[in-house]
Motif scaffolding. Structure first.
Motif, short mmCIF file in Angstrom:
data_model
loop_
_atom_site.label_atom_id
_atom_site.label_comp_id
_atom_site.label_asym_id
_atom_site.label_seq_id
_atom_site.Cartn_x
_atom_site.Cartn_y
_atom_site.Cartn_z
N ASN A 1 -5.16 -6.52 -4.80
CA ASN A 1 -6.40 -5.74 -4.85
C ASN A 1 -6.59 -4.93 -3.57
O ASN A 1 -6.99 -3.76 -3.62
CB ASN A 1 -7.61 -6.65 -5.08
CG ASN A 1 -7.88 -6.88 -6.53
OD1 ASN A 1 -7.66 -6.00 -7.36
ND2 ASN A 1 -8.38 -8.06 -6.86
N THR B 1 0.84 -1.20 0.00
CA THR B 1 0.00 0.00 0.00
C THR B 1 0.87 1.24 0.00
O THR B 1 0.62 2.18 -0.77
CB THR B 1 -0.93 0.01 1.24
OG1 THR B 1 -1.78 -1.14 1.18
CG2 THR B 1 -1.78 1.27 1.28
N LYS C 1 -6.52 -0.90 -3.49
CA LYS C 1 -7.68 -0.19 -2.96
C LYS C 1 -7.25 0.77 -1.86
O LYS C 1 -7.69 1.92 -1.82
CB LYS C 1 -8.71 -1.18 -2.42
CG LYS C 1 -9.97 -0.53 -1.94
CD LYS C 1 -10.98 -1.55 -1.46
CE LYS C 1 -12.24 -0.87 -0.98
NZ LYS C 1 -13.20 -1.82 -0.44
N ASN C 2 -6.37 0.32 -0.97
CA ASN C 2 -5.87 1.18 0.11
C ASN C 2 -5.07 2.36 -0.43
O ASN C 2 -5.03 3.42 0.18
CB ASN C 2 -5.01 0.38 1.08
CG ASN C 2 -5.81 -0.64 1.86
OD1 ASN C 2 -7.03 -0.57 1.93
ND2 ASN C 2 -5.13 -1.60 2.45
N ALA C 3 -4.42 2.17 -1.59
CA ALA C 3 -3.61 3.23 -2.18
C ALA C 3 -4.42 4.11 -3.14
O ALA C 3 -3.86 4.97 -3.81
CB ALA C 3 -2.43 2.62 -2.94
N ASN C 4 -5.74 3.89 -3.21
CA ASN C 4 -6.63 4.64 -4.10
C ASN C 4 -6.23 4.49 -5.57
O ASN C 4 -6.27 5.46 -6.33
CB ASN C 4 -6.70 6.12 -3.72
CG ASN C 4 -7.32 6.32 -2.36
OD1 ASN C 4 -8.25 5.62 -1.99
ND2 ASN C 4 -6.79 7.26 -1.60
N LYS C 5 -5.85 3.29 -5.95
CA LYS C 5 -5.50 3.01 -7.35
C LYS C 5 -6.30 1.79 -7.81
O LYS C 5 -5.75 0.79 -8.24
CB LYS C 5 -4.00 2.77 -7.47
CG LYS C 5 -3.22 4.01 -7.05
CD LYS C 5 -1.83 4.01 -7.49
CE LYS C 5 -1.18 5.32 -7.09
NZ LYS C 5 0.13 5.52 -7.58
N GLU C 6 -7.60 1.95 -7.73
CA GLU C 6 -8.50 0.86 -8.07
C GLU C 6 -8.84 0.87 -9.55
O GLU C 6 -8.56 1.83 -10.26
CB GLU C 6 -9.79 0.98 -7.27
CG GLU C 6 -9.59 0.94 -5.77
CD GLU C 6 -10.88 1.19 -5.03
OE1 GLU C 6 -11.63 0.22 -4.85
OE2 GLU C 6 -11.12 2.34 -4.67
N SER D 1 1.17 3.73 -3.20
CA SER D 1 0.78 5.13 -2.99
C SER D 1 1.86 6.08 -3.48
O SER D 1 1.56 7.15 -4.00
CB SER D 1 0.52 5.40 -1.51
OG SER D 1 -0.58 4.67 -1.06
N HIS E 1 -1.82 1.37 -14.28
CA HIS E 1 -2.42 2.51 -13.58
C HIS E 1 -1.38 3.62 -13.62
O HIS E 1 -0.38 3.57 -12.92
CB HIS E 1 -2.77 2.13 -12.15
CG HIS E 1 -3.67 3.11 -11.49
ND1 HIS E 1 -3.24 4.32 -11.03
CD2 HIS E 1 -5.00 3.07 -11.25
CE1 HIS E 1 -4.26 4.97 -10.51
NE2 HIS E 1 -5.34 4.24 -10.63
N GLY F 1 -3.03 8.41 -12.25
CA GLY F 1 -4.32 8.38 -11.58
C GLY F 1 -5.44 7.72 -12.34
O GLY F 1 -6.59 7.81 -11.95
N GLU F 2 -5.12 7.06 -13.44
CA GLU F 2 -6.18 6.39 -14.21
C GLU F 2 -5.69 5.05 -14.73
O GLU F 2 -4.51 4.83 -14.95
CB GLU F 2 -6.64 7.27 -15.37
CG GLU F 2 -5.58 7.52 -16.41
CD GLU F 2 -6.06 8.41 -17.54
OE1 GLU F 2 -5.55 8.24 -18.66
OE2 GLU F 2 -6.94 9.26 -17.31
#
Length: 159
Positions: free
Chosen positions: A59, A14, A63-68, A18, A106, A109-110
């Protein structure tokens, strides 16, 4: 792997995810250990991290790193770090190895596809851009000195 080991791995991933600008997910099924070592060596030269991670743990860390948003299936190897370096490592290694296939990434940010990864891999790095700029700045001075030298030699021949 114990539950505590999994928690430690997820927290480390994570933090790494991040702090990374780019993450590339690739399939590596069929690659020999020797080829994987070549990938790790190439990644180490570019200061990029490479690791095979279980999809469930990856996963959670993503998710914790805001890269879903990346769809993770089958066996995957993750490459992460500075965005241009990551794309260059992945694309260069994919060209040489038929079993290594870039699936998703990723970046900025996308979630993006293979086309964007390959396009970014062809861009010059910061150091290459600086070298190009210095070359452009140096060209007029260099041409001026070449012209002066030619003029000097012409005058010496006529004298």
């Amino acid at each position: 792997m114990t539950r505590d080991d999994k928690y430690a791995l997820v927290s480390k991933l994570t933090e790494d995810f991040s702090n990374s600008e780019g993450i590339v997910v690739s399939e590596f099924k069929g690659l020999s250990v020797k080829k994987l070592e070549e990938l790790r060596k190439l990644a180490k030269e570019q200061d990029v991290k490479v690791q095979v991670i279980k999809n469930t743990l990856a996963n959670i860390a993503l998710k914790n790193a805001n890269k879903e948003g990346m769809e993770l299936k089958d066996t995957n190897i993750f490459i992460w770090g500075e965005q241009l370096a990551v794309t260059k490592v992945a694309a260069k290694f994919e060209e040489k190895n038929e079993f290594f296939v870039i699936k998703t990434a990723h970046i900025d940010g996308e979630v993006c596809g293979v086309d964007k990864v390959k396009a970014l891999s062809k861009m010059p790095s910061r150091d290459e851009l600086i070298a190009m700029l210095l070359q452009v700045w140096n060209a007029p001075i260099q041409n001026f000195t070449i012209g002066l030298n030619a003029l000097k030699e012409k005058k010496e021949q006529t004298a």
